[in-house]
Design a protein around this motif. Structure first.
Motif, mmCIF file in Angstrom:
data_model
loop_
_atom_site.group_PDB
_atom_site.id
_atom_site.type_symbol
_atom_site.label_atom_id
_atom_site.label_comp_id
_atom_site.label_asym_id
_atom_site.label_seq_id
_atom_site.Cartn_x
_atom_site.Cartn_y
_atom_site.Cartn_z
ATOM 1 N N LEU A 60 -0.733 5.017 0.525
ATOM 2 C CA LEU A 60 -0.338 5.448 -0.811
ATOM 3 C C LEU A 60 -1.467 6.268 -1.412
ATOM 4 N N ALA A 83 -1.743 -3.886 -2.134
ATOM 5 C CA ALA A 83 -1.595 -2.525 -1.628
ATOM 6 C C ALA A 83 -2.803 -1.671 -2.002
ATOM 7 N N PHE A 234 0.335 -1.513 3.654
ATOM 8 C CA PHE A 234 -0.360 -0.400 3.014
ATOM 9 C C PHE A 234 -1.834 -0.379 3.393
#
Length: 260
Positions: A60, A83, A234
């Protein structure tokens, strides 16, 4: 006789066309093998769009060049999903929001370079590119005392010179393979659907998001939940890219060289 004349005429026209193409290529320095080397080593030509990996990891990334009003919400949601993320910040944003830089770092996320003032880098001279990258680097380091090693050109605007300059300064050039389009303000459902149903979503994908976009924080929780349901975890960009002995395919996917 007329038939032979037509044949000779066509040969003459063909020769003229071939010579014209050859002269154009010489004048514009078109590489002869440019159309047949799509899967050869293009380390000098491309930023990293994604990574070839068997692990169900995706990265991300958030571009940060505007406000910080939604940052606390984004950080809370990322923490909820365990994450880690990579934030590509401009130097001007870091200078304006030093506490935001400290929060991102304290939460265990990665800070990366997005240039100093969000310029179209290919339009700049090499000297100006260096100033842009170094300016951001120095500002972030003055706040958290850490060097950055990842660079994303503003507007995803690249050419070989940008990549060469970044590399000369110790930076890996990072693009993305999945664009959330959150910057277009299409709404919460659009962001969720665009990311979770994207044709390029796979192991090693790099996802582009923005803090400061209207709907990102409202879409993030559901988006991450759906990605988890698809089996993804992630990682920070620096934890999935290869730092040596790699090549690219024609999509910009970074692939490790096979060991003999």
């Amino acid at each position: 006789m007329l038939k032979n004349a037509n044949i000779n005429y066509m040969k003459y026209i063909t020769l003229i066309l071939l010579l014209s193409v050859l002269l154009y290529g010489m004048q514009h320095q078109i590489p002869i093998e440019a159309t047949v080397t799509a899967t050869s080593n293009q380390t000098d030509e491309l930023p990293i769009y994604s990574v070839d990996t068997d692990k169900p990891l995706i990265a991300l990334t958030f571009d940060s060049a505007w406000g910080d009003e939604d940052l606390d919400d984004i950080l809370k949601i990322l923490k909820k999903h365990n994450a880690p993320a990579t934030f590509f910040v401009t130097g001007q944003w870091a200078e304006k929001y030093p506490d935001a830089i400290k929060k991102i770092d304290k939460e265990g996320h990665e800070l990366a370079n997005h240039g100093n003032s969000h310029k179209h880098m290919p339009q700049e001279t090499s000297e100006s590119m260096i100033t842009e990258i170094q300016g951001c680097h120095d500002t972030v380091k003055s706040i958290i005392g850490k060097d950055m090693t990842l660079f994303r050109a503003p507007y995803s605007d690249w050419n070989k010179e940008v990549i060469d300059v970044a590399r000369s300064m110790g930076y890996y050039s990072i693009n993305h393979s999945v664009d959330s389009l959150d910057w277009k303000d299409y709404g919460v459902e659009s962001i969720i659907r665009t990311v979770t149903e994207h044709e390029n979503l796979e192991n090693g994908s790099i996802i582009l998001l923005h803090n400061g976009a209207t709907y990102t924080k409202d879409a993030l929780d559901i988006m991450l939940t759906k990605l988890e349901e698809q089996g993804f975890s992630f990682a920070k960009v620096s934890d999935i890219i290869y730092t040596s002995d790699y090549h690219f395919d024609h999509t910009g996917k970074q692939i490790p060289n096979k060991k003999q």
